[in-house]
Design a protein around this motif. Structure first.
Motif, mmCIF file in Angstrom:
data_model
loop_
_atom_site.group_PDB
_atom_site.id
_atom_site.type_symbol
_atom_site.label_atom_id
_atom_site.label_comp_id
_atom_site.label_asym_id
_atom_site.label_seq_id
_atom_site.Cartn_x
_atom_site.Cartn_y
_atom_site.Cartn_z
ATOM 1 N N ALA A 145 0.837 -1.219 0.000
ATOM 2 C CA ALA A 145 0.000 0.000 0.000
ATOM 3 C C ALA A 145 0.863 1.257 0.000
ATOM 4 C CB ALA A 145 -0.922 0.005 1.218
ATOM 5 N N TYR A 146 1.976 1.224 0.750
ATOM 6 C CA TYR A 146 2.831 2.413 0.862
ATOM 7 C C TYR A 146 3.703 2.572 -0.377
ATOM 8 C CZ TYR A 146 1.094 1.694 5.506
ATOM 9 O OH TYR A 146 0.255 1.493 6.563
ATOM 10 N N GLU A 147 4.190 1.430 -0.896
ATOM 11 C CA GLU A 147 4.967 1.488 -2.145
ATOM 12 C C GLU A 147 4.105 2.026 -3.275
ATOM 13 O OE1 GLU A 147 6.178 -2.430 -2.788
ATOM 14 O OE2 GLU A 147 7.467 -2.390 -1.038
ATOM 15 N N HIS A 148 2.861 1.549 -3.306
ATOM 16 C CA HIS A 148 1.937 1.970 -4.349
ATOM 17 C C HIS A 148 1.752 3.492 -4.271
ATOM 18 C CE1 HIS A 148 -1.361 1.771 -7.183
ATOM 19 N NE2 HIS A 148 -2.194 2.310 -6.317
ATOM 20 N N ALA A 149 1.604 4.007 -3.047
ATOM 21 C CA ALA A 149 1.401 5.450 -2.866
ATOM 22 C C ALA A 149 2.598 6.251 -3.387
ATOM 23 C CB ALA A 149 1.163 5.760 -1.385
ATOM 24 N N VAL A 150 3.812 5.807 -3.042
ATOM 25 C CA VAL A 150 5.018 6.522 -3.487
ATOM 26 C C VAL A 150 5.129 6.456 -5.014
ATOM 27 C CG1 VAL A 150 7.553 6.542 -3.422
ATOM 28 C CG2 VAL A 150 6.251 6.174 -1.311
ATOM 29 N N ALA A 151 4.920 5.255 -5.566
ATOM 30 C CA ALA A 151 5.042 5.068 -7.017
ATOM 31 C C ALA A 151 3.996 5.889 -7.768
ATOM 32 C CB ALA A 151 4.909 3.587 -7.366
ATOM 33 N N VAL A 152 2.762 5.895 -7.281
ATOM 34 C CA VAL A 152 1.695 6.646 -7.969
ATOM 35 C C VAL A 152 1.998 8.150 -7.899
ATOM 36 C CG1 VAL A 152 -0.781 7.221 -7.954
ATOM 37 C CG2 VAL A 152 -0.046 4.853 -7.695
ATOM 38 N N GLY A 153 2.596 8.590 -6.802
ATOM 39 C CA GLY A 153 3.016 10.000 -6.703
ATOM 40 C C GLY A 153 4.034 10.349 -7.774
ATOM 41 N N ALA A 163 1.842 15.365 -7.657
ATOM 42 C CA ALA A 163 2.587 14.259 -7.008
ATOM 43 C C ALA A 163 1.980 13.947 -5.637
ATOM 44 C CB ALA A 163 4.061 14.632 -6.858
ATOM 45 N N LEU A 164 1.617 14.995 -4.895
ATOM 46 C CA LEU A 164 0.999 14.790 -3.575
ATOM 47 C C LEU A 164 -0.379 14.137 -3.741
ATOM 48 C CD1 LEU A 164 1.985 18.156 -1.857
ATOM 49 C CD2 LEU A 164 2.900 15.893 -1.340
ATOM 50 N N ALA A 165 -1.102 14.530 -4.795
ATOM 51 C CA ALA A 165 -2.413 13.907 -5.059
ATOM 52 C C ALA A 165 -2.234 12.401 -5.264
ATOM 53 C CB ALA A 165 -3.059 14.536 -6.296
ATOM 54 N N GLY A 166 -1.214 12.014 -6.055
ATOM 55 C CA GLY A 166 -0.960 10.593 -6.296
ATOM 56 C C GLY A 166 -0.579 9.856 -5.024
ATOM 57 N N THR A 167 0.268 10.492 -4.216
ATOM 58 C CA THR A 167 0.750 9.845 -2.980
ATOM 59 C C THR A 167 -0.376 9.669 -1.965
ATOM 60 O OG1 THR A 167 2.886 10.902 -3.361
ATOM 61 C CG2 THR A 167 2.523 9.997 -1.174
ATOM 62 N N LYS A 225 4.221 24.895 -11.780
ATOM 63 C CA LYS A 225 4.005 25.156 -10.344
ATOM 64 C C LYS A 225 3.028 24.166 -9.720
ATOM 65 C CE LYS A 225 0.515 28.837 -10.918
ATOM 66 N NZ LYS A 225 0.302 28.712 -12.375
ATOM 67 N N GLU A 226 2.294 23.401 -10.560
ATOM 68 C CA GLU A 226 1.335 22.432 -10.019
ATOM 69 C C GLU A 226 1.899 21.007 -9.923
ATOM 70 O OE1 GLU A 226 -2.719 22.591 -11.586
ATOM 71 O OE2 GLU A 226 -2.207 24.469 -12.577
ATOM 72 N N TRP A 227 3.087 20.749 -10.478
ATOM 73 C CA TRP A 227 3.588 19.370 -10.539
ATOM 74 C C TRP A 227 3.664 18.714 -9.163
ATOM 75 C CZ3 TRP A 227 8.305 20.128 -14.362
ATOM 76 C CH2 TRP A 227 7.811 20.474 -15.631
ATOM 77 N N MET A 228 4.135 19.493 -8.169
ATOM 78 C CA MET A 228 4.277 18.901 -6.832
ATOM 79 C C MET A 228 2.913 18.586 -6.228
ATOM 80 S SD MET A 228 6.066 17.634 -4.501
ATOM 81 C CE MET A 228 7.799 17.977 -4.489
ATOM 82 N N GLN A 229 1.897 19.443 -6.475
ATOM 83 C CA GLN A 229 0.544 19.144 -5.970
ATOM 84 C C GLN A 229 0.004 17.859 -6.615
ATOM 85 O OE1 GLN A 229 -1.623 20.740 -3.599
ATOM 86 N NE2 GLN A 229 0.216 21.819 -2.966
#
Length: 365
Positions: free
Chosen positions: A148-156, A177-181, A171-175
């Motif tokens: 579950a945690y690996e999936h979160a990091v990878a999807v981010g 990435a956070l959405a994926g995580t 300027k939105e790329w990090m948001q």
């Protein structure tokens, strides 16, 4: 020890400058190692972490002309730090274990520690930029017990790459990435017996599981530093273009862009991974499946850009074909990216013509 090294405002930095000291974030983590060369991406991270000044190596020591060249053509300056697979593995494992402990705090009722999540995502994204071919072998970094945690990091990471490829404003790329995580953060509120049940869920259990989207939306809304798009991605990442998804059965025209991006990343990584219910598929079979799903399920233009993006790094990758032949990808046609040319034993197999064959496995780099 040299003490007269220049301290420079981040806004005044020139591309190609090298850090004379480690850069730490406000929470004490190392953002960049000493000796890191600063390009646009690194400068973006310095600003994102609100670092005002850094100490850099004396530019005069390298001579002015060279400095000028580096400014003009940053892409040809060789990277001092070229991570190999083990260092990516270490960064990935560290991000996973950090995320695990953060999620335990959220499970206990705390808000999301947004700055800490940014801090675990940022270094691995940076490393990933330098080694994007890892997208094809993410499976080799996984362990079933912390899926579950690996999936979160990878999807981010994957969501960040898609945002970049489909030209979302930088300027939105990090948001994104956070959405994926944080897509599945709502699962912290789901009964563990349902979450970890090895067999098929009953209708009631599935209804319970679906609620993770609404819980995720609520948790993200009450945490500072995350945009509305991040909350909507958690709510909508199981919605589908034809309205067949959940929780609201919305059509594609009603879905937020972040949810469309993260849905593609979510499906891709899940299908490439070993899970309780299913063995991993080859990234190439997964990508073929995604293309089929883009008729009605996933956003077709995002899928097309993702498939082009992920396959552009494939040249040189060793693969196994469905008949057991091992070969190396030598050319990828942008129009048929999942059917590249593969060299094996001195001859070329063009998978566009050899329709009976497919890539069944990407060998580890």
């Amino acid at each position: 020890m040299v003490t007269n090294l220049p301290i420079v405002d981040v806004k005044q930095l020139t591309i190609g400058a090298k850090l004379a000291e480690e850069v730490h974030t406000s929470l004490g983590g190392i953002l960049f190692a000493k000796g890191t060369t600063l390009y646009e991406k690194e400068m973006e991270f310095l600003e994102a972490f609100m670092i005002k000044q850094v100490q850099i190596e004396d530019a005069n020591m390298t001579g002015g002309e060279e400095e000028e060249q580096a400014t003009e053509e940053p892409q040809v300056v060789p990277e001092k730090f070229n991570p190999d697979k083990t260092s990516f593995q270490q960064s990935f494992d560290k991000a996973v274990s950090t995320l695990k402990s953060l999620m335990i705090r959220v499970q206990g009722g705390n808000n999301i520690p947004v700055m800490e999540v940014r801090e675990l995502v940022a270094p691995i994204i940076l490393q990933f930029q330098k080694q994007p071919e890892v997208l094809l072998s993410l499976r080799s970094f996984s362990r079933l017990d912390s899926y579950a945690y690996e999936h979160a990091v990878a999807v981010g990471i994957i969501s960040y790459m898609i945002a970049k490829w489909i030209k979302v404003p930088e300027k939105e790329w990090m948001q994104v990435a956070l959405a994926g995580t944080l897509l599945d953060i709502g699962k912290t509120k789901i009964d563990r017996r349902v979450l970890q049940k090895p067999g098929k869920l009953t209708a009631e259990e599935f209804e319970e599981m679906k609620k993770h989207t609404v819980y995720g939306y609520q948790i993200i809304k009450s945490s500072h530093g995350l945009s509305e798009g991040v909350a909507l991605a958690a709510l909508q990442h199981h919605e589908r273009e034809d309205g067949s998804g959940y929780p609201l059965g919305l059509l594609g025209s009603k879905l937020h862009l972040y949810s469309k991006i993260t849905a593609v990343a979510d499906v891709y990584h899940a299908m490439c991974s070993d899970r309780i219910h299913q063995k991993a598929l080859s990234p190439y079979l997964v990508v073929d499946q995604l293309v089929q799903d883009s008729f009605g399920k996933l956003d077709p233009s995002i899928v097309r850009t993702f498939v082009e993006g992920i396959t552009q790094f494939a040249v040189g990758t060793v693969v196994e074909l469905s008949d057991g032949t091992i070969g190396k990808i030598v050319f990828t046609d942008r129009n048929q990216p999942t059917r590249p040319m593969v060299e094996t034993g001195g001859k070329i197999i063009n998978l566009v013509d050899s329709r009976h064959l497919s890539i069944s496995r990407v060998m580890e780099h």
